[in-house]
Each structure stands twice: as structure tokens, then as C-alpha cells.
Design an enzyme around this catalytic site. Structure first.
Site, mmCIF file in Angstrom:
data_model
loop_
_atom_site.group_PDB
_atom_site.id
_atom_site.type_symbol
_atom_site.label_atom_id
_atom_site.label_comp_id
_atom_site.label_asym_id
_atom_site.label_seq_id
_atom_site.Cartn_x
_atom_site.Cartn_y
_atom_site.Cartn_z
ATOM 1 N N SER A 1 0.861 -1.191 0.000
ATOM 2 C CA SER A 1 0.000 0.000 0.000
ATOM 3 C C SER A 1 0.889 1.229 0.000
ATOM 4 O O SER A 1 2.054 1.174 0.427
ATOM 5 C CB SER A 1 -0.872 0.005 1.256
ATOM 6 O OG SER A 1 -1.511 1.258 1.442
ATOM 7 N N TYR B 1 -2.043 -0.582 10.385
ATOM 8 C CA TYR B 1 -2.026 -0.975 8.974
ATOM 9 C C TYR B 1 -0.703 -0.568 8.327
ATOM 10 O O TYR B 1 -0.062 -1.369 7.629
ATOM 11 C CB TYR B 1 -3.197 -0.316 8.256
ATOM 12 C CG TYR B 1 -3.316 -0.674 6.795
ATOM 13 C CD1 TYR B 1 -3.759 -1.928 6.402
ATOM 14 C CD2 TYR B 1 -3.013 0.255 5.802
ATOM 15 C CE1 TYR B 1 -3.888 -2.259 5.056
ATOM 16 C CE2 TYR B 1 -3.137 -0.060 4.463
ATOM 17 C CZ TYR B 1 -3.568 -1.311 4.093
ATOM 18 O OH TYR B 1 -3.690 -1.633 2.762
ATOM 19 N N LYS C 1 2.240 -2.877 6.551
ATOM 20 C CA LYS C 1 2.645 -2.694 5.155
ATOM 21 C C LYS C 1 4.096 -2.247 5.025
ATOM 22 O O LYS C 1 4.772 -2.604 4.056
ATOM 23 C CB LYS C 1 1.696 -1.712 4.449
ATOM 24 C CG LYS C 1 0.278 -2.255 4.292
ATOM 25 C CD LYS C 1 0.245 -3.593 3.549
ATOM 26 C CE LYS C 1 -1.152 -4.108 3.329
ATOM 27 N NZ LYS C 1 -1.202 -5.389 2.589
#
Length: 254
Positions: free
Chosen positions: A146, A159, A163
Site C-alpha cells: 500500500s 495498517y 505494510k
């Protein structure tokens, strides 16, 4: 005259795609199939897997399995005769402010985005290396990362942590597997118009925030990401390894 433009042709290649039932995973499976690859689609939803199989009709095998179920995913991957491409796409997100992150959210994101991603990468790499001609035919592994694996965003601390970890895994694997001619890269999309993201983008204020940060002024499509993954899967990208392909409309360029 020498031929400089390499074809994106995956005939004879076998591609494993995780999280293949919806969104980027489903679109990627279709894209790889369109350029000749045989698809092994892994997902949790029986109906969605059946729908994908019906759409592709040929050169597709489906496996219904949760990527967190190591024993089952291990058995299923070990049954596969040959793997040339892995699209390590399964992942999740639970947006929460850092000060309010739930323990259950932390564990879910670490389990799916890091632990399962690592386990699947290792299992598929082991299977890739069973082909004696691997160094000659090569292989490609693409992790779905991402743009939040490169920069931070509000309510995405965990998150982003996972990532950023995928970016480290990508580079580490690329260095270790280069001697086998297995390339490892990641794709780093901005917000993509997937079924999950559309729920967030239905909020007008949130959509305004997103579009204001994308110089191209539009949300990415599933096809934007699937096309990039297909390129990285093919010999057209044969000298590309250990890096990320950023599909963010310019978000991280600022």
C-alpha cells in the site's frame, strides 16, 4: 532489428493468487488468465470462488481456505504440482486512531497482513524451488502492499506498520532469492474502488480528503493495480526485483 519490447505472455505459467474472491485479487486473477496463465485462486468465500471459476472456465483451480489456517494452506499448497507466480494479495484493514487501537484489531492485522503473508510466501517459494529448471525459467512473487507502506495516514498506524513490514519482506526476499532467478516486488496502491473501499468513500468528507491528496484527481481502479501486477509477473519486468511499483496518482510524490 533487435526486438526491444518484451511481450507480456504467461502461457505455461502457474499463478497462485490469494484473496482472489473480490477486489484486486479477483481482477488480478482475471488479468493473469487473459495473458495465458493457469490460475490457482485462494479465498474464503465458496460462492465467489465458484463465480470466478465460472467466468474463467479454463485453466483455473480454486482453493477455499482462510490464509490464517496454516495447516490447511500448507497442505493445499503442497498439493500443487508447480508454481511460477505468487500474488500474495490477501490482507485486511481496521482503521482506528493509534490511541484507540483494540488488542483484537492489532492481532488480526498482524496475523493476516504479516504472519500469513510470510507463511504463504515461504510455502510457495519452497514449491517454486522444487522445479529443477527454476533458475532458467525464473519466477515472480508480488506482494500487495500500500502507499501506506511508504507514508503514514490518519487512523492507520497498525495498517502502516504491517505494510512497512511487507516492504521489508519484499526487499529481504528479493536479495535472498535472486540467485534462483525468483524476483520479488510489491505494488503500493492508493485507495482503490474495491467493494470494501467504496464503503469508506461513500463518506463525502473522506472522499474529499482522498481526492485532495491525489494529484491526478481520481480513485484508482482494480484494473490499474491488476495491470501492474501482471507486468511484474511477466518477463517484461525481468530486471526488476526488490522494489515497489507505486500506483497512487501522485499521492506520495508530494
Amino acid at each position: 532489428m533487435p526486438k526491444f519490447l518484451k511481450d507480456i505472455n504467461l502461457k505455461g505459467k502457474v499463478a497462485v493468487v490469494t484473496g482472489a474472491t473480490k477486489g484486486i485479487g479477483r481482477s488480478t486473477a482475471i488479468s493473469l488468465h487473459q495473458v495465458g496463465a493457469s490460475i490457482i485462486a485462494i479465498g474464503r468465500n465458496k460462492n465467489d470462488l465458484s463465480s470466478l471459476k465460472k467466468k474463467l472456465k479454463i485453466r483455473i483451480q480454486t482453493i477455499m481456505c482462510d490464509v490464517n489456517d496454516y495447516e490447511k494452506i500448507s497442505r493445499e499448497i503442497n498439493k500443487i504440482k508447480k508454481i511460477d507466480i505468487l500474488v500474495n494479495n490477501a490482507g485486511t484493514n481496521l482503521p482506528e486512531p493509534f490511541l484507540k487501537v483494540k488488542k483484537s484489531s492489532l492481532e488480526t492485522l498482524l496475523d493476516v497482513n504479516i504472519k500469513a503473508a510470510f507463511n504463504i510466501a515461504k510455502l510457495c517459494t519452497d514449491k517454486m524451488l522444487k522445479l529443477k529448471r527454476r533458475k532458467n525459467v525464473g519466477g515472480s512473487i508480488i506482494h500487495t502492499s500500500s502507499m501506506f507502506g511508504l507514508v503514514a495516514g490518519p487512523n492507520r498506524s497498525v495498517y502502516s506498520m504491517t505494510k512497512f513490514g511487507i516492504e521489508g519482506l519484499t526487499k529481504g526476499m528479493a536479495v535472498d532469492l535472486a540467485k534462483f532467478n525468483i524476483r520479488v516486488n510489491s505494488v503500493c496502491p492508493t485507495f482503490v474502488a474495491t467493494p470494501r473501499a467504496k464503503k469508506y468513500l461513500a463518506n463525502k468528507e473522506f472522499k474529499k480528503y482522498v481526492l485532495s491528496n491525489i494529484p491526478l484527481g481520481r480513485i484508482a481502479t482494480e484494473s490499474d493495480v491488476a495491470t501492474a501486477i501482471t507486468f511484474l509477473s511477466s518477463n517484461a519486468s525481468s530486471m526488476i526485483t526488490g522494489t515497489n511499483l507505486i500506483i497512487d496518482g501522485g499521492w506520495t510524490a508530494k
